[in-house]
Design an enzyme around this catalytic site. Sequence first.
Site, mmCIF file in Angstrom:
data_model
loop_
_atom_site.group_PDB
_atom_site.id
_atom_site.type_symbol
_atom_site.label_atom_id
_atom_site.label_comp_id
_atom_site.label_asym_id
_atom_site.label_seq_id
_atom_site.Cartn_x
_atom_site.Cartn_y
_atom_site.Cartn_z
ATOM 1 N N CYS A 160 0.816 -1.232 0.000
ATOM 2 C CA CYS A 160 0.000 0.000 0.000
ATOM 3 C C CYS A 160 0.841 1.270 0.000
ATOM 4 O O CYS A 160 0.328 2.352 -0.286
ATOM 5 C CB CYS A 160 -0.937 0.006 1.203
ATOM 6 S SG CYS A 160 -1.924 -1.476 1.328
ATOM 7 N N HIS A 192 -3.703 6.822 2.793
ATOM 8 C CA HIS A 192 -4.050 5.536 2.190
ATOM 9 C C HIS A 192 -5.442 5.155 2.678
ATOM 10 O O HIS A 192 -5.726 5.184 3.877
ATOM 11 C CB HIS A 192 -3.021 4.482 2.604
ATOM 12 C CG HIS A 192 -3.459 3.079 2.332
ATOM 13 N ND1 HIS A 192 -3.979 2.695 1.112
ATOM 14 C CD2 HIS A 192 -3.478 1.978 3.124
ATOM 15 C CE1 HIS A 192 -4.286 1.403 1.173
ATOM 16 N NE2 HIS A 192 -3.996 0.950 2.376
ATOM 17 N N ASN A 195 -10.295 -0.876 -0.188
ATOM 18 C CA ASN A 195 -8.852 -0.665 -0.064
ATOM 19 C C ASN A 195 -8.188 -1.138 -1.359
ATOM 20 O O ASN A 195 -8.149 -2.333 -1.637
ATOM 21 C CB ASN A 195 -8.355 -1.459 1.150
ATOM 22 C CG ASN A 195 -6.867 -1.319 1.397
ATOM 23 O OD1 ASN A 195 -6.101 -1.037 0.477
ATOM 24 N ND2 ASN A 195 -6.461 -1.538 2.617
HETATM 25 N N1 ACO Z 1 -18.613 -10.530 8.159
HETATM 26 C C1 ACO Z 1 -19.114 -10.905 9.336
HETATM 27 N N2 ACO Z 1 -18.358 -11.269 10.395
HETATM 28 C C2 ACO Z 1 -17.033 -11.241 10.225
HETATM 29 C C3 ACO Z 1 -16.430 -10.848 9.006
HETATM 30 C C4 ACO Z 1 -17.281 -10.497 7.954
HETATM 31 N N3 ACO Z 1 -16.821 -10.099 6.755
HETATM 32 N N4 ACO Z 1 -15.091 -10.902 9.136
HETATM 33 C C5 ACO Z 1 -14.844 -11.314 10.398
HETATM 34 N N5 ACO Z 1 -16.014 -11.518 11.050
HETATM 35 C C6 ACO Z 1 -16.229 -11.973 12.414
HETATM 36 C C7 ACO Z 1 -15.039 -12.727 12.955
HETATM 37 O O1 ACO Z 1 -15.075 -14.066 12.544
HETATM 38 C C8 ACO Z 1 -15.233 -12.571 14.437
HETATM 39 O O2 ACO Z 1 -16.214 -13.483 14.869
HETATM 40 P P1 ACO Z 1 -16.078 -14.225 16.291
HETATM 41 O O3 ACO Z 1 -16.122 -13.128 17.302
HETATM 42 O O4 ACO Z 1 -17.251 -15.121 16.276
HETATM 43 O O5 ACO Z 1 -14.745 -14.912 16.231
HETATM 44 C C9 ACO Z 1 -15.831 -11.161 14.567
HETATM 45 O O6 ACO Z 1 -16.349 -10.831 13.268
HETATM 46 C C10 ACO Z 1 -14.801 -10.117 14.961
HETATM 47 O O7 ACO Z 1 -13.667 -10.315 14.168
HETATM 48 P P2 ACO Z 1 -12.423 -9.385 14.276
HETATM 49 O O8 ACO Z 1 -11.400 -9.779 13.276
HETATM 50 O O9 ACO Z 1 -11.984 -9.305 15.694
HETATM 51 O O10 ACO Z 1 -13.086 -8.001 13.840
HETATM 52 P P3 ACO Z 1 -12.497 -6.563 13.933
HETATM 53 O O11 ACO Z 1 -13.395 -5.719 14.728
HETATM 54 O O12 ACO Z 1 -11.042 -6.559 14.252
HETATM 55 O O13 ACO Z 1 -12.647 -6.099 12.409
HETATM 56 C C11 ACO Z 1 -11.226 -5.827 10.496
HETATM 57 C C12 ACO Z 1 -11.956 -6.801 11.393
HETATM 58 C C13 ACO Z 1 -12.254 -4.945 9.794
HETATM 59 C C14 ACO Z 1 -10.447 -6.600 9.455
HETATM 60 C C15 ACO Z 1 -10.293 -4.950 11.360
HETATM 61 O O14 ACO Z 1 -9.449 -5.745 12.167
HETATM 62 C C16 ACO Z 1 -9.447 -4.014 10.560
HETATM 63 O O15 ACO Z 1 -9.928 -3.024 10.062
HETATM 64 N N6 ACO Z 1 -8.146 -4.310 10.425
HETATM 65 C C17 ACO Z 1 -7.269 -3.571 9.575
HETATM 66 C C18 ACO Z 1 -7.083 -4.378 8.329
HETATM 67 C C19 ACO Z 1 -6.821 -3.583 7.098
HETATM 68 O O16 ACO Z 1 -7.219 -2.464 6.906
HETATM 69 N N7 ACO Z 1 -6.091 -4.230 6.207
HETATM 70 C C20 ACO Z 1 -5.822 -3.687 4.949
HETATM 71 C C21 ACO Z 1 -4.438 -3.998 4.504
HETATM 72 S S1 ACO Z 1 -3.271 -3.067 5.403
HETATM 73 C C22 ACO Z 1 -3.615 -1.552 5.083
HETATM 74 O O17 ACO Z 1 -4.080 -1.202 4.066
HETATM 75 C C23 ACO Z 1 -3.366 -0.584 6.149
#
Ligand code: ACO
Length: 324
Positions: free
Chosen positions: A112, A251, A281
Amino acid sequence: MGTVILGTGSCLPRNVVTNSDLEKIVDTTDEWITSRTGIQSRHIASGDEYTYKLSARAAEKALEMAGVGAEELDLIVVATISSHMLMPSSACFVQNEIGATNAFAWDLNAACSGFLYGIDLADKYVRADKKSKILVIGAETLSTRINWEDRNTCIIFGDGAGAAVVGYSESESGYIGSNLSSDGSLWKLLHMHAPESTNPNLKVPDNTGAHIVMEGREVFKHAVKAMEDAVRGLLEREQLTLDDINLVIPHQANIRILNKLKERLQLPEDKVFINVSDYGNTSAASIPIALDEAKRSNRISSGDTVLFCSFGGGFTWGASLIKW
Ligand code: ACO
């Protein structure tokens, strides 16, 4: 006077995939995706919309805005982690596609952060030779590198390309500087394996395939802190404050990362350019697409100081400043 962006352009694939469309593919909901990421739709490539094709269309628009002919280009850099071939590079395909017969061309892999790394590199070339004209592109078709059964990742990413023509100007405007970093020790938190090795002696352990694997929560924490530190470090070095900045183009990772960054840096809403809801993204493409939109919608005026920041796989991150 110094290195300037002479023109910008962007290109998005035709096909739009909404959160409701994704509900039919994986166990998710529009409500979950919107509340956790701020993403409502993303463009997904199809037909012949390879990374280099999107790049070439974005490049043509940037060249038109710059008033520069393709044959005037000296160098083409494509920041990408999703070329349709490992060799040749997407940059070589772009060189051929747009007819940049005098340019040498290669790809840059910084996930990114690739576009910011590319602009910084272009600045070095332009400083060395003021006549240089350099095309820097950030482009991805990450839809080709996603496990479409993994709801943790497939909802986040989108495809697209953005381009900038970089050159020299005697005016008051120009590239101020950057603060770029990498930390390879944290690679596991966000990575993508290469296709399996055909050399049995060089098989990589735990190769789960050439698609994105992500520890979302860890990435979130590192992204916010790294971008905040990069911005603060750069401003301090350049003896500027956030009051001196007219627009921040971060970003477009996801809305919660961007909101946290805004909160930590105490950035007013109207100073931050955000379009993640429409595109998801798009990795290396996200900043140049946002820059092109900001430019074409007159969010950037002559004399403005624009701050960029990014974070991605590697880890790679950084911040850059340009006076328009
Ligand atoms: N739909 C429904 N439920 C989901 C989904 C989905 N698409 N994805 C995960 N879940 C569930 C999980 O299985 C989990 O369930 P559980 O509690 O029964 O185990 C629950 O939702 C919570 O999961 P988490 O991963 O803890 O959710 P979180 O609140 O952390 O959100 C997310 C996940 C959106 C990916 C977050 O961690 C985030 O924004 N991370 C940054 C990632 C990112 O931006 N990456 C891009 C590449 S790097 C960059 O560009 C900076």
